[in-house]
Design a protein around this motif. Sequence first.
Motif, PDB file in Angstrom:
ATOM      1  N   GLN A 160       7.190   4.076 -47.704  1.00 35.32           N
ATOM      2  CA  GLN A 160       5.991   4.315 -46.712  1.00 35.32           C
ATOM      3  C   GLN A 160       6.697   3.844 -45.442  1.00 35.32           C
ATOM      4  O   GLN A 160       7.219   2.973 -45.178  1.00 35.32           O
ATOM      5  CB  GLN A 160       4.826   3.615 -47.055  1.00 35.32           C
ATOM      6  CG  GLN A 160       4.058   4.150 -48.344  1.00 35.32           C
ATOM      7  CD  GLN A 160       3.483   5.387 -48.338  1.00 35.32           C
ATOM      8  OE1 GLN A 160       3.009   5.808 -47.163  1.00 35.32           O
ATOM      9  NE2 GLN A 160       3.600   6.043 -49.331  1.00 35.32           N
ATOM     10  N   ALA A 161       6.325   4.685 -44.329  1.00 34.17           N
ATOM     11  CA  ALA A 161       6.908   4.363 -43.067  1.00 34.17           C
ATOM     12  C   ALA A 161       5.573   4.115 -42.271  1.00 34.17           C
ATOM     13  O   ALA A 161       4.690   5.004 -42.131  1.00 34.17           O
ATOM     14  CB  ALA A 161       7.702   5.534 -42.313  1.00 34.17           C
TER      15      ALA A 161
ATOM     16  N   ASP B 126      -2.387  -0.858 -33.823  1.00 34.27           N
ATOM     17  CA  ASP B 126      -2.131  -1.240 -35.156  1.00 34.27           C
ATOM     18  C   ASP B 126      -1.298  -0.254 -35.921  1.00 34.27           C
ATOM     19  O   ASP B 126      -1.352   0.845 -35.607  1.00 34.27           O
ATOM     20  CB  ASP B 126      -3.602  -1.565 -35.690  1.00 34.27           C
ATOM     21  CG  ASP B 126      -4.365  -2.666 -35.192  1.00 34.27           C
ATOM     22  OD1 ASP B 126      -3.795  -3.898 -35.081  1.00 34.27           O
ATOM     23  OD2 ASP B 126      -5.700  -2.463 -34.989  1.00 34.27           O
ATOM     24  N   PRO B 127      -0.780  -0.845 -37.111  1.00 32.31           N
ATOM     25  CA  PRO B 127       0.207   0.071 -37.770  1.00 32.31           C
ATOM     26  C   PRO B 127      -0.276   1.556 -38.047  1.00 32.31           C
ATOM     27  O   PRO B 127      -1.564   1.236 -38.897  1.00 32.31           O
ATOM     28  CB  PRO B 127       0.523  -0.895 -38.746  1.00 32.31           C
ATOM     29  CG  PRO B 127       0.691  -2.179 -38.129  1.00 32.31           C
ATOM     30  CD  PRO B 127      -0.736  -2.258 -37.445  1.00 32.31           C
ATOM     31  N   LYS B 128      -0.006   2.609 -38.183  1.00 32.58           N
ATOM     32  CA  LYS B 128      -0.469   3.829 -39.050  1.00 32.58           C
ATOM     33  C   LYS B 128       0.811   4.546 -39.577  1.00 32.58           C
ATOM     34  O   LYS B 128       1.932   4.308 -39.077  1.00 32.58           O
ATOM     35  CB  LYS B 128      -1.203   4.644 -37.640  1.00 32.58           C
ATOM     36  CG  LYS B 128      -0.123   5.098 -36.760  1.00 32.58           C
ATOM     37  CD  LYS B 128      -1.022   5.712 -35.805  1.00 32.58           C
ATOM     38  CE  LYS B 128      -1.543   7.048 -36.307  1.00 32.58           C
ATOM     39  NZ  LYS B 128      -2.061   7.798 -35.157  1.00 32.58           N
ATOM     40  N   HIS B 129       0.332   5.074 -40.411  1.00 35.31           N
ATOM     41  CA  HIS B 129       1.401   6.000 -41.162  1.00 35.31           C
ATOM     42  C   HIS B 129       2.312   7.039 -40.594  1.00 35.31           C
ATOM     43  O   HIS B 129       1.403   7.610 -39.814  1.00 35.31           O
ATOM     44  CB  HIS B 129       0.923   6.574 -42.559  1.00 35.31           C
ATOM     45  CG  HIS B 129       0.553   5.856 -43.651  1.00 35.31           C
ATOM     46  ND1 HIS B 129       1.521   5.277 -44.576  1.00 35.31           N
ATOM     47  CD2 HIS B 129      -0.603   5.062 -44.208  1.00 35.31           C
ATOM     48  CE1 HIS B 129       1.070   4.366 -45.239  1.00 35.31           C
ATOM     49  NE2 HIS B 129      -0.386   4.194 -45.078  1.00 35.31           N
ATOM     50  N   VAL B 130       3.371   7.100 -40.564  1.00 39.21           N
ATOM     51  CA  VAL B 130       4.141   8.357 -39.816  1.00 39.21           C
ATOM     52  C   VAL B 130       3.963   9.335 -41.095  1.00 39.21           C
ATOM     53  O   VAL B 130       4.147   9.244 -42.039  1.00 39.21           O
ATOM     54  CB  VAL B 130       5.707   7.904 -39.986  1.00 39.21           C
ATOM     55  CG1 VAL B 130       6.362   8.990 -39.257  1.00 39.21           C
ATOM     56  CG2 VAL B 130       5.971   6.673 -39.066  1.00 39.21           C
ATOM     57  N   THR B 131       3.451  10.611 -40.270  1.00 43.49           N
ATOM     58  CA  THR B 131       3.210  11.826 -41.127  1.00 43.49           C
ATOM     59  C   THR B 131       4.026  12.619 -40.817  1.00 43.49           C
ATOM     60  O   THR B 131       5.226  12.526 -40.456  1.00 43.49           O
ATOM     61  CB  THR B 131       1.573  12.060 -41.097  1.00 43.49           C
ATOM     62  OG1 THR B 131       1.320  12.371 -39.492  1.00 43.49           O
ATOM     63  CG2 THR B 131       0.722  10.974 -41.614  1.00 43.49           C
ATOM     64  N   GLY B 132       3.552  14.171 -40.434  1.00 44.99           N
ATOM     65  CA  GLY B 132       4.347  15.085 -39.887  1.00 44.99           C
ATOM     66  C   GLY B 132       5.489  15.376 -40.878  1.00 44.99           C
ATOM     67  O   GLY B 132       5.518  15.725 -42.187  1.00 44.99           O
ATOM     68  N   PRO B 133       6.747  15.443 -40.333  1.00 42.07           N
ATOM     69  CA  PRO B 133       8.052  15.870 -41.054  1.00 42.07           C
ATOM     70  C   PRO B 133       8.324  14.849 -42.293  1.00 42.07           C
ATOM     71  O   PRO B 133       9.212  15.174 -43.104  1.00 42.07           O
ATOM     72  CB  PRO B 133       9.059  15.913 -40.179  1.00 42.07           C
ATOM     73  CG  PRO B 133       8.549  15.097 -38.970  1.00 42.07           C
ATOM     74  CD  PRO B 133       7.039  15.312 -39.027  1.00 42.07           C
ATOM     75  N   LEU B 134       7.777  13.490 -42.296  1.00 40.61           N
ATOM     76  CA  LEU B 134       8.125  12.658 -43.229  1.00 40.61           C
ATOM     77  C   LEU B 134       7.128  12.803 -44.365  1.00 40.61           C
ATOM     78  O   LEU B 134       7.201  11.994 -45.451  1.00 40.61           O
ATOM     79  CB  LEU B 134       8.177  11.412 -42.529  1.00 40.61           C
ATOM     80  CG  LEU B 134       9.372  11.029 -41.620  1.00 40.61           C
ATOM     81  CD1 LEU B 134       9.115   9.568 -41.285  1.00 40.61           C
ATOM     82  CD2 LEU B 134      10.716  11.150 -42.535  1.00 40.61           C
ATOM     83  N   ALA B 135       6.116  13.546 -44.300  1.00 35.22           N
ATOM     84  CA  ALA B 135       5.181  13.825 -45.326  1.00 35.22           C
ATOM     85  C   ALA B 135       5.981  14.097 -46.681  1.00 35.22           C
ATOM     86  O   ALA B 135       6.497  15.010 -46.765  1.00 35.22           O
ATOM     87  CB  ALA B 135       4.126  14.519 -45.117  1.00 35.22           C
ATOM     88  N   GLY B 136       5.481  13.137 -47.566  1.00 39.40           N
ATOM     89  CA  GLY B 136       5.991  13.362 -49.095  1.00 39.40           C
ATOM     90  C   GLY B 136       7.344  12.939 -49.185  1.00 39.40           C
ATOM     91  O   GLY B 136       8.145  12.932 -50.549  1.00 39.40           O
TER      92      GLY B 136
ATOM     93  N   PRO C 134       6.106   8.941 -33.109  1.00 41.13           N
ATOM     94  CA  PRO C 134       7.178   9.687 -33.476  1.00 41.13           C
ATOM     95  C   PRO C 134       6.828  10.854 -33.842  1.00 41.13           C
ATOM     96  O   PRO C 134       7.839  11.889 -34.244  1.00 41.13           O
ATOM     97  CB  PRO C 134       7.641   8.676 -34.677  1.00 41.13           C
ATOM     98  CG  PRO C 134       6.476   7.789 -34.981  1.00 41.13           C
ATOM     99  CD  PRO C 134       5.784   7.624 -33.844  1.00 41.13           C
ATOM    100  N   VAL C 135       5.630  11.218 -34.449  1.00 36.03           N
ATOM    101  CA  VAL C 135       5.267  12.594 -35.056  1.00 36.03           C
ATOM    102  C   VAL C 135       5.177  13.354 -33.818  1.00 36.03           C
ATOM    103  O   VAL C 135       5.836  14.724 -33.969  1.00 36.03           O
ATOM    104  CB  VAL C 135       4.050  12.424 -35.645  1.00 36.03           C
ATOM    105  CG1 VAL C 135       3.556  13.975 -36.133  1.00 36.03           C
ATOM    106  CG2 VAL C 135       4.030  11.423 -36.954  1.00 36.03           C
ATOM    107  N   ARG C 136       4.554  13.036 -32.725  1.00 34.15           N
ATOM    108  CA  ARG C 136       4.599  14.094 -31.636  1.00 34.15           C
ATOM    109  C   ARG C 136       5.927  13.972 -30.901  1.00 34.15           C
ATOM    110  O   ARG C 136       6.025  14.909 -29.837  1.00 34.15           O
ATOM    111  CB  ARG C 136       3.274  14.011 -30.820  1.00 34.15           C
ATOM    112  CG  ARG C 136       2.018  14.221 -31.626  1.00 34.15           C
ATOM    113  CD  ARG C 136       0.839  14.372 -30.798  1.00 34.15           C
ATOM    114  NE  ARG C 136       0.586  12.788 -30.114  1.00 34.15           N
ATOM    115  CZ  ARG C 136      -0.294  12.758 -29.219  1.00 34.15           C
ATOM    116  NH1 ARG C 136      -0.803  13.602 -28.525  1.00 34.15           N
ATOM    117  NH2 ARG C 136      -0.522  11.580 -28.729  1.00 34.15           N
ATOM    118  N   GLY C 137       6.448  12.915 -30.581  1.00 33.88           N
ATOM    119  CA  GLY C 137       7.683  12.729 -30.006  1.00 33.88           C
ATOM    120  C   GLY C 137       7.301  12.623 -28.556  1.00 33.88           C
ATOM    121  O   GLY C 137       7.731  12.969 -27.575  1.00 33.88           O
TER     122      GLY C 137
END
Length: 207
Positions: free
Chosen positions: A163-164, A183-193, A172-175
Motif C-alpha cells: 500500500q502506498a 494526513d496520509p491518504k492512499h495513492v490511487t490512479g495508476p497504482l491502483a491494484g 502524485p496522482v494529479r502531478g
Amino acid sequence: LPGGSAAVSMAASTNEAYVVTEKGAVVRVGLQGFKALRFRSPIVSVACGLEHSAFLSRAGVVFCVGKDRGTGALGLRDGDSTEVPVPARPVLGRKVAAIAAGPRCTVAIANKEGGSGVVFWGRGEDSRPSVREWGAGHFEAHDPLRSIAAGEGHVAVCSAMGQAYWWGTHDPVRGRDDSETTDPKHVTGPLAGNAVIQVEARRGLTL
C-alpha cells in the motif's frame, strides 16, 4: 573504498557524500578525501538533505550530522549544528525501521506499540520548523510500513503489503503542487491494484 569494502547505502548532500559499508562503517567523501565517521553501533543506511545527513543504525537509532540553519532537520536542541553524529531527539527511545531526508527535513518510520508510524522533524516547503507524528491509526492495521521518502514539501511511504500513501503539497496522482493534504491518504490512479515495494520523492515528483 578504503580496505576494499563493499557499499550497501550511499547518499549525497550539497558538499559531500556518505557511503555505508557492508560492515556498518561510514565513510565521508569530500574535497578533503575520505574520512571515517564513528558511531556507537553499525550503520545500515544513510539519507541526505541539502546540508544535513541522517544515519540509521542496526539497533534502530537515528543519528544526524550537518548544518541546521534554523530548519530543525537535525532534531537537536535549539536548532544546533554538529560535525559529530548525534542521536536525533524526536525518535529517541523508538526503534526506527527506515529513514529519508528532504532538503530541510528528516523523516523516519518508527515502530511503536500498536504498529508503525511516521515521525517528521525539520521544515517543509514554506513552513516553520516543527516535529510531527502520524501514528499507526493513519495506516492499515497489521501492515507495517517499510519504505519512506521526502520531497520538498511532501512525504510518501509504502507498506509491507504494497500500500502506498502520500501527504503534503504534491499530489502524485494529479502531478500537481496546488493541493495540500495534512494526513496520509492512499495513492490511487495508476497504482491502483499494484503492490508498491519502494517509494522515492523529489520536489514535485513521487516515484
